[in-house]
Write an enzyme that holds these catalytic residues in place. Structure first.
Site, short mmCIF file in Angstrom:
data_model
loop_
_atom_site.label_atom_id
_atom_site.label_comp_id
_atom_site.label_asym_id
_atom_site.label_seq_id
_atom_site.Cartn_x
_atom_site.Cartn_y
_atom_site.Cartn_z
N LYS A 143 28.61 19.56 19.88
CA LYS A 143 29.32 18.38 19.65
C LYS A 143 30.64 18.66 20.18
O LYS A 143 31.58 19.46 20.06
CB LYS A 143 29.50 18.31 17.95
CG LYS A 143 30.47 17.14 17.66
CD LYS A 143 30.49 16.80 16.23
CE LYS A 143 31.35 15.84 15.87
NZ LYS A 143 31.42 15.57 14.27
N LYS A 201 25.61 15.67 21.01
CA LYS A 201 26.61 14.68 20.68
C LYS A 201 28.12 14.50 21.23
O LYS A 201 28.74 15.77 21.51
CB LYS A 201 26.95 14.69 19.18
CG LYS A 201 27.85 13.54 18.57
CD LYS A 201 28.09 13.60 17.30
CE LYS A 201 29.04 12.79 16.88
NZ LYS A 201 29.59 13.11 15.39
C1 PBG Z 1 32.15 13.76 11.24
C2 PBG Z 1 31.43 13.10 12.48
C3 PBG Z 1 32.02 12.20 13.31
C4 PBG Z 1 30.89 11.51 13.82
C5 PBG Z 1 29.76 12.05 13.13
N1 PBG Z 1 30.12 12.91 12.14
C6 PBG Z 1 33.39 12.01 13.73
C7 PBG Z 1 34.25 13.11 14.19
O1 PBG Z 1 33.78 14.16 14.47
O2 PBG Z 1 35.52 12.78 14.60
C8 PBG Z 1 31.08 10.82 15.06
C9 PBG Z 1 29.95 9.83 15.11
C10 PBG Z 1 30.29 8.34 15.98
O3 PBG Z 1 31.18 8.17 16.83
O4 PBG Z 1 29.38 7.65 15.85
N2 PBG Z 1 32.64 15.07 11.70
ZN ZN Z 2 34.37 16.06 10.55
#
Ligand code: PBG
Ligand code: ZN
Length: 327
Positions: free
Chosen positions: A196, A249
């Site tokens: 991520k 992601k």
């Molecule tokens: C929580 C999380 C996030 C997303 C999914 N789980 C946001 C982040 O890490 O700031 C992003 C999902 C999206 O942008 O559609 N950690």
């Molecule tokens: Zn988070």
């Protein structure tokens, strides 16, 4: 090897029927996971400004939405909770009657066949908006693990089929797997947000989930967009720690990461077509700058072609309708 004029690749493109026969990648409705945002309160269906077609839903409005998802044949939803109260340690994330826990119970009662995936993170629940426990200006990795594990167990207790840790803490998959196994949840699946990235494309999500960090950013725990070898290390560790499904992601700026992961690992691979990727297509389409449906299907097909068999996308319902030949 024969060349032009003997070989003419245009012969394979001559009609739609021939193109269909030659097609290498086909999206299926079964590929999709649809994310949903659940809020406390009653009778709330609040449009999310930067994500046209997406809503914050209260529990009573959630079930009709899930019914629609199920009727379209989409196999799974991914739940995010927006609690009414936040604190430094994200208590509502692991509260027995927390918003996500209640949402899971409601969905499992109304549509038991649908796979319920829950996001395991603290950022929607902490007043500082970071994904873990803050000590000084830093997120403390090991103290956060315990809370993530508690969150996952409480979600599994409520009936979640799949827990999906997204906090990017080292050791989170192991901590959660151990806690699940130690509390009788050996059957609960774990989908790891393994690679991520610290991405600008999460912007609209943070509006939707009211989870923007109140100071600093997430670059000390989410990955540097420049790195792909490190992504393979992240995934490898999550596999060793017990992930059932791995995830990359965001998706679009990381198709190479998806392709590498597909080559290197044999687990089911998910890709998250994140909020900002959705917003860009919607915005350009509203302006008349791209054909929204075509852009959507092109993007989703590319994610599958790169190697993801599970696609988490805010487009899921629209794509399913197109795939069913409706509209
Ligand atoms: C929580 C999380 C996030 C997303 C999914 N789980 C946001 C982040 O890490 O700031 C992003 C999902 C999206 O942008 O559609 N950690
Ligand atoms: Zn988070």
């Amino acid at each position: 090897m024969s060349y032009f004029p003997t070989t003419r690749l245009r012969r394979l493109r001559v009609t739609e029927t021939v193109r269909r026969m030659a097609r290498e990648t086909a999206l299926a409705i079964a590929d999709f996971v649809y994310p949903l945002f659940v809020v406390e309160g009653r009778d709330i269906r609040q449009p999310i400004g930067p994500m046209p077609g997406c809503y914050q839903l209260s529990l009573d409005r959630l079930c009709p939405e899930v019914d629609e998802v199920a009727e379209l044949g989409i196999p799974a939803v991914l739940l995010f909770g927006i609690p009414s109260a936040k604190d430094a340690v994200g208590s509502e994330a692991y509260a027995e009657r927390g918003i996500v826990q209640e949402a899971v119970r409601a969905i499992k009662k109304a549509a038991p066949q649908i796979v319920v995936v829950t996001d395991v993170c603290l950022c929607e629940y902490t007043d500082h908006g970071h994904c873990g426990v803050v000590v000084g200006e830093r997120v403390d990795n090991d103290r956060t693990l315990e809370l993530l594990a508690k969150t996952a167990v409480s979600q599994a207790d409520a009936g979640a089929d799949v827990v999906a840790p997204s906090a990017m803490m080292d050791g989170q998959v192991r901590a959660i797997r151990q806690a699940l196994d130690g509390s009788g949840h050996q059957e609960t699946l774990l989908m790891a947000y393994a690679a991520k990235y610290a991405s600008a494309f999460f912007g609209p999500f943070r509006v939707a989930a009211e989870s923007a960090p109140q100071f600093g950013d997430r670059r000390a725990y989410q990955m540097d967009p420049a790195n792909v070898r490190e992504a393979m290390r992240e995934i490898e560790l999550d596999v060793q720690e017990g992930a059932d499904i791995i995830m990359v992601k965001p998706a679009l700026a990381y198709l190479d990461v998806i392709a590498r992961a597909r080559q290197q690992f044999n687990l089911p691979l998910a890709a998250y077509n994140v909020s900002g990727e959705y917003s860009m297509v919607k915005a350009a389409s509203q302006l008349g700058w791209v054909d929204g449906n075509r852009a959507m299907m092109e993007v989703l097909t590319a994610i599958k072609r790169a190697g993801a068999e599970i696609i988490i996308s805010y487009h899921a319902k629209e794509a399913a309708r197109l795939l069913r030949g409706e509209r």
